[in-house]
Design a protein around this motif. Structure first.
Motif, PDB file in Angstrom:
ATOM      1  N   ILE A   8       0.849  -1.203   0.000  1.00  0.00           N
ATOM      2  CA  ILE A   8       0.000   0.000   0.000  1.00  0.00           C
ATOM      3  C   ILE A   8       0.880   1.246   0.000  1.00  0.00           C
ATOM      4  CG2 ILE A   8      -1.805   1.250   1.256  1.00  0.00           C
ATOM      5  CD1 ILE A   8      -2.701  -1.470   2.419  1.00  0.00           C
ATOM      6  N   GLY A   9       1.969   1.193   0.764  1.00  0.00           N
ATOM      7  CA  GLY A   9       2.892   2.323   0.785  1.00  0.00           C
ATOM      8  C   GLY A   9       3.536   2.560  -0.568  1.00  0.00           C
ATOM      9  N   MET A  10       3.921   1.478  -1.219  1.00  0.00           N
ATOM     10  CA  MET A  10       4.531   1.628  -2.543  1.00  0.00           C
ATOM     11  C   MET A  10       3.523   2.162  -3.558  1.00  0.00           C
ATOM     12  SD  MET A  10       7.031  -1.699  -2.803  1.00  0.00           S
ATOM     13  CE  MET A  10       7.614  -1.228  -4.437  1.00  0.00           C
ATOM     14  N   VAL A  11       2.270   1.765  -3.393  1.00  0.00           N
ATOM     15  CA  VAL A  11       1.219   2.301  -4.263  1.00  0.00           C
ATOM     16  C   VAL A  11       1.094   3.813  -4.055  1.00  0.00           C
ATOM     17  CG1 VAL A  11      -1.294   2.400  -4.585  1.00  0.00           C
ATOM     18  CG2 VAL A  11      -0.124   0.183  -4.538  1.00  0.00           C
ATOM     19  N   ALA A  12       1.113   4.237  -2.780  1.00  0.00           N
ATOM     20  CA  ALA A  12       0.990   5.669  -2.477  1.00  0.00           C
ATOM     21  C   ALA A  12       2.124   6.455  -3.131  1.00  0.00           C
ATOM     22  CB  ALA A  12       0.992   5.883  -0.965  1.00  0.00           C
ATOM     23  N   ARG A  13       3.331   5.907  -3.041  1.00  0.00           N
ATOM     24  CA  ARG A  13       4.477   6.571  -3.660  1.00  0.00           C
ATOM     25  C   ARG A  13       4.306   6.662  -5.180  1.00  0.00           C
ATOM     26  NH1 ARG A  13      10.882   4.682  -3.173  1.00  0.00           N
ATOM     27  NH2 ARG A  13      11.730   6.362  -4.473  1.00  0.00           N
ATOM     28  N   ALA A  14       3.918   5.551  -5.788  1.00  0.00           N
ATOM     29  CA  ALA A  14       3.730   5.539  -7.247  1.00  0.00           C
ATOM     30  C   ALA A  14       2.627   6.520  -7.656  1.00  0.00           C
ATOM     31  CB  ALA A  14       3.390   4.124  -7.716  1.00  0.00           C
ATOM     32  N   MET A  15       1.561   6.574  -6.842  1.00  0.00           N
ATOM     33  CA  MET A  15       0.473   7.517  -7.143  1.00  0.00           C
ATOM     34  C   MET A  15       0.968   8.948  -7.148  1.00  0.00           C
ATOM     35  SD  MET A  15      -2.714   5.981  -4.890  1.00  0.00           S
ATOM     36  CE  MET A  15      -3.692   7.496  -5.085  1.00  0.00           C
ATOM     37  N   LEU A  16       1.682   9.319  -6.081  1.00  0.00           N
ATOM     38  CA  LEU A  16       2.119  10.711  -5.976  1.00  0.00           C
ATOM     39  C   LEU A  16       3.151  11.045  -7.056  1.00  0.00           C
ATOM     40  CD1 LEU A  16       1.433  13.220  -4.427  1.00  0.00           C
ATOM     41  CD2 LEU A  16       3.217  12.667  -2.773  1.00  0.00           C
ATOM     42  N   ASN A  17       3.971  10.057  -7.438  1.00  0.00           N
ATOM     43  CA  ASN A  17       4.865  10.253  -8.575  1.00  0.00           C
ATOM     44  C   ASN A  17       4.081  10.750  -9.789  1.00  0.00           C
ATOM     45  OD1 ASN A  17       6.986   7.350  -7.897  1.00  0.00           O
ATOM     46  ND2 ASN A  17       7.440   9.506  -7.529  1.00  0.00           N
ATOM     47  N   CYS A  18       2.862  10.282  -9.903  1.00  0.00           N
ATOM     48  CA  CYS A  18       2.036  10.600 -11.076  1.00  0.00           C
ATOM     49  C   CYS A  18       1.000  11.673 -10.781  1.00  0.00           C
ATOM     50  CB  CYS A  18       1.338   9.338 -11.570  1.00  0.00           C
ATOM     51  SG  CYS A  18       2.486   8.002 -11.932  1.00  0.00           S
ATOM     52  N   GLY A  19       1.090  12.308  -9.593  1.00  0.00           N
ATOM     53  CA  GLY A  19       0.159  13.377  -9.274  1.00  0.00           C
ATOM     54  C   GLY A  19      -1.224  12.892  -8.873  1.00  0.00           C
ATOM     55  N   LEU A  20      -1.363  11.612  -8.549  1.00  0.00           N
ATOM     56  CA  LEU A  20      -2.643  11.089  -8.063  1.00  0.00           C
ATOM     57  C   LEU A  20      -2.609  11.081  -6.534  1.00  0.00           C
ATOM     58  CD1 LEU A  20      -3.164   8.037 -10.457  1.00  0.00           C
ATOM     59  CD2 LEU A  20      -4.263  10.278 -10.579  1.00  0.00           C
ATOM     60  N   THR A  21      -3.702  11.501  -5.901  1.00  0.00           N
ATOM     61  CA  THR A  21      -3.652  11.621  -4.436  1.00  0.00           C
ATOM     62  C   THR A  21      -4.786  10.915  -3.707  1.00  0.00           C
ATOM     63  OG1 THR A  21      -4.875  13.706  -4.577  1.00  0.00           O
ATOM     64  CG2 THR A  21      -2.471  13.859  -4.503  1.00  0.00           C
ATOM     65  N   ASN A  79       3.632  -6.546 -10.240  1.00  0.00           N
ATOM     66  CA  ASN A  79       3.549  -6.120  -8.848  1.00  0.00           C
ATOM     67  C   ASN A  79       2.442  -5.063  -8.746  1.00  0.00           C
ATOM     68  OD1 ASN A  79       4.433  -3.667  -7.152  1.00  0.00           O
ATOM     69  ND2 ASN A  79       5.517  -5.346  -6.156  1.00  0.00           N
ATOM     70  N   LEU A  80       1.713  -5.064  -7.618  1.00  0.00           N
ATOM     71  CA  LEU A  80       0.572  -4.163  -7.453  1.00  0.00           C
ATOM     72  C   LEU A  80       0.941  -2.692  -7.706  1.00  0.00           C
ATOM     73  CD1 LEU A  80      -2.346  -3.563  -6.568  1.00  0.00           C
ATOM     74  CD2 LEU A  80      -1.592  -3.759  -4.192  1.00  0.00           C
ATOM     75  N   ALA A  81       2.002  -2.230  -7.045  1.00  0.00           N
ATOM     76  CA  ALA A  81       2.384  -0.823  -7.189  1.00  0.00           C
ATOM     77  C   ALA A  81       2.856  -0.511  -8.617  1.00  0.00           C
ATOM     78  CB  ALA A  81       3.477  -0.462  -6.187  1.00  0.00           C
ATOM     79  N   MET A  82       3.411  -1.516  -9.269  1.00  0.00           N
ATOM     80  CA  MET A  82       3.859  -1.323 -10.649  1.00  0.00           C
ATOM     81  C   MET A  82       2.654  -1.096 -11.563  1.00  0.00           C
ATOM     82  SD  MET A  82       7.267  -1.941 -10.871  1.00  0.00           S
ATOM     83  CE  MET A  82       8.548  -2.693  -9.878  1.00  0.00           C
ATOM     84  N   ALA A  83       1.588  -1.859 -11.302  1.00  0.00           N
ATOM     85  CA  ALA A  83       0.373  -1.690 -12.104  1.00  0.00           C
ATOM     86  C   ALA A  83      -0.197  -0.290 -11.904  1.00  0.00           C
ATOM     87  CB  ALA A  83      -0.654  -2.752 -11.719  1.00  0.00           C
ATOM     88  N   VAL A  84      -0.218   0.160 -10.654  1.00  0.00           N
ATOM     89  CA  VAL A  84      -0.705   1.506 -10.360  1.00  0.00           C
ATOM     90  C   VAL A  84       0.177   2.536 -11.067  1.00  0.00           C
ATOM     91  CG1 VAL A  84      -1.022   3.223  -8.528  1.00  0.00           C
ATOM     92  CG2 VAL A  84      -1.744   0.844  -8.156  1.00  0.00           C
ATOM     93  N   LEU A  85       1.486   2.305 -11.042  1.00  0.00           N
ATOM     94  CA  LEU A  85       2.407   3.260 -11.663  1.00  0.00           C
ATOM     95  C   LEU A  85       2.156   3.403 -13.163  1.00  0.00           C
ATOM     96  CD1 LEU A  85       5.041   5.027 -11.329  1.00  0.00           C
ATOM     97  CD2 LEU A  85       6.257   3.019 -12.173  1.00  0.00           C
ATOM     98  N   LEU A  86       1.980   2.291 -13.853  1.00  0.00           N
ATOM     99  CA  LEU A  86       1.818   2.376 -15.307  1.00  0.00           C
ATOM    100  C   LEU A  86       0.522   3.096 -15.676  1.00  0.00           C
ATOM    101  CD1 LEU A  86       3.165  -1.043 -16.616  1.00  0.00           C
ATOM    102  CD2 LEU A  86       4.253   1.202 -16.696  1.00  0.00           C
ATOM    103  N   VAL A  87      -0.540   2.828 -14.938  1.00  0.00           N
ATOM    104  CA  VAL A  87      -1.800   3.519 -15.219  1.00  0.00           C
ATOM    105  C   VAL A  87      -1.653   5.007 -14.870  1.00  0.00           C
ATOM    106  CG1 VAL A  87      -4.251   3.663 -14.649  1.00  0.00           C
ATOM    107  CG2 VAL A  87      -3.171   1.425 -14.911  1.00  0.00           C
ATOM    108  N   GLY A  88      -1.014   5.272 -13.726  1.00  0.00           N
ATOM    109  CA  GLY A  88      -0.812   6.653 -13.308  1.00  0.00           C
ATOM    110  C   GLY A  88       0.083   7.434 -14.259  1.00  0.00           C
ATOM    111  N   TYR A  89       1.108   6.765 -14.757  1.00  0.00           N
ATOM    112  CA  TYR A  89       2.040   7.382 -15.708  1.00  0.00           C
ATOM    113  C   TYR A  89       1.302   7.862 -16.950  1.00  0.00           C
ATOM    114  CZ  TYR A  89       5.791   7.176 -19.317  1.00  0.00           C
ATOM    115  OH  TYR A  89       6.661   7.423 -20.351  1.00  0.00           O
ATOM    116  N   GLU A  90       0.420   7.013 -17.463  1.00  0.00           N
ATOM    117  CA  GLU A  90      -0.340   7.413 -18.649  1.00  0.00           C
ATOM    118  C   GLU A  90      -1.304   8.548 -18.304  1.00  0.00           C
ATOM    119  OE1 GLU A  90       0.236   6.766 -21.582  1.00  0.00           O
ATOM    120  OE2 GLU A  90       1.139   4.787 -21.778  1.00  0.00           O
ATOM    121  N   TRP A  91      -1.868   8.486 -17.102  1.00  0.00           N
ATOM    122  CA  TRP A  91      -2.758   9.577 -16.709  1.00  0.00           C
ATOM    123  C   TRP A  91      -1.984  10.887 -16.625  1.00  0.00           C
ATOM    124  CZ3 TRP A  91      -2.982  13.079 -12.615  1.00  0.00           C
ATOM    125  CH2 TRP A  91      -4.089  13.942 -12.689  1.00  0.00           C
TER     126      TRP A  91
END
Lengths: 261, 261
Positions: free
Chosen positions: B29-42, B157-169
């Motif tokens: 969950i923490g890694m997801v939060a980091r990946a989200m904020l990398n992409c400006g998702l909060t 990996n869960l956070a990786m999936a979040v990162l790729l979607v967030g990156y495109e967003w």
């Protein structure tokens, strides 16, 4: 090494080598291996990893990307690790006081795709966790890759950085400008069914409307045409399969029949 | 919540909500939060996380993305977590036997960019580590997002999936002008109505299912879950407005009541 892997993609064109410089944690190396194989990249090089190699934590974190770890090569210096490479790209989040071409992962991937036929091998340098690359390593590179991310929070986990660069490479290598086979918004459908024909759809509409006439839902004559149109619109938008049309007709029949008391 | 963050991007347009369903490890969950904020998702929502919340391991793994964790909300079910959302996307690596729009992250991001001005909030569902989403959760979604990756090794990996979607967003959100209205499956809607909320949709589903239980349509116990899922899928795909949901509930009530003799 390309051609011996099972990923399909790497066999087609090799793909750039991933070079980790002084990685600190075995676990991160494992996650890098997993991210690489997700993207069809298989060639990993390690420069002075802090922990002993091979590393059990790396193997656990790789989640099955053993091939990448097994074939990873160790080097005593960055210069040794890149000696046989054709072009080298440095990944960095921070701006550097260097005059160097600056690319997004997408732009870099387009270069790699254009260069695959040449039979040369390129490499991507990733620095250690938290600190990134030494300026000396960046200086060895032909170009810098910076990932466009939230400027207020751009520090990426090591494996995440590898993933984003690999993702763009995979897209470029497989020439997937917009992704999976088919156009945007394609509707997936179980194999054993097919889209309903218009005749089947109209059969459903008429069945529903007859029952709605019977129960009085459409009794206001002036409103009937627009209500029918609205109902047909809703159901039409669902893109029903033949099987689904039959299910909905069963639903209507059951609701009308009511409980079997 | 958008507007109070420090990321800049989120303040500009909100961005989709990330919904983690039954996440197993606080660290992820923490890694997801980091990946989200990398992409400006909060905006993060958690449905039944296995470990207690708040979670120290999550905080450590977030590497500074505390804001995302602090504002994360807990929900007892997927339906509760998506109740106020406009459009919901399910991420999945496996093919599902469902008739549903299938998008790449890039295509989904183009939709979100087109919809930002509407002031609605969309959500992205991510399933638990290793297992992914339940079919019941996928059935609630309006579309499926699948990341184009190495088909021989596509488990992310869960956070990786979040990162790729967030990156495109992030790329879509920071890029210039939105495409013309009507692109990528956007449904035009009369001005006097609005898209149904997920809570309204679930109200319709439950109304229909209660009546189908009563008349015996769902009487075969082993078949009930899949029949319910199929019905929700069909109706969900129609992109119903709030007005249309009320109409369909009127249709059901009328069919059940029957002719006024």
């Amino acid at each position: 090494m390309a051609g011996t892997d099972s990923s399909g993609v790497a066999a087609r064109g090799g793909g750039p080598v991933v070079v980790l410089i002084e990685p600190q944690l075995g676990e991160n190396i494992g996650m890098v291996a997993r991210a690489m194989l997700n993207c069809g990249l298989t060639r990993l090089r390690l420069v002075l990893p802090r922990e002993p190699w091979p590393n059990a934590k790396a193997a656990a974190a790789a989640s099955g990307a053993d091939q990448v770890l097994d074939e990873a090569r160790l080097y005593p210096s960055t210069t040794a690790a890149i000696a046989d490479l054709s072009r080298v790209y440095a990944t960095t989040a921070r701006a550097r006081d260097m005059t160097k071409r600056l690319l997004t992962p997408e732009q870099a991937a387009a270069e790699w795709r254009g260069r695959r036929e040449a039979g040369t091998t390129d490499g991507i340098l990733f620095g250690k966790e938290a600190k990134g690359l030494h300026n000396d390593d960046v200086a060895l590179a032909d170009a810098i890759i910076a990932v466009p991310l939230n400027p207020a929070f751009s520090s990426l986990n090591l494996a995440m950085a590898v993933l984003l660069v690999g993702y763009e490479w995979y897209r470029a290598a497989t020439a997937t400008p917009a992704g999976p086979p088919g156009a945007a918004g394609i509707i997936t459908m179980p194999k054993e069914t097919r889209p309903a024909t218009k005749a089947e759809l109209v059969g459903l509409f008429e069945h529903l409307e007859a029952e709605l006439d019977a129960c009085g839902f459409l009794r206001v004559k002036e409103r009937r045409p627009i209500m029918v149109r609205n109902l047909r619109n809703m159901l039409g938008r669902a893109g029903l399969s033949e099987q689904e049309v039959r299910t909905l007709r069963g639903v209507i029949a059951c609701l009308v029949t009511g409980p079997r008391r």
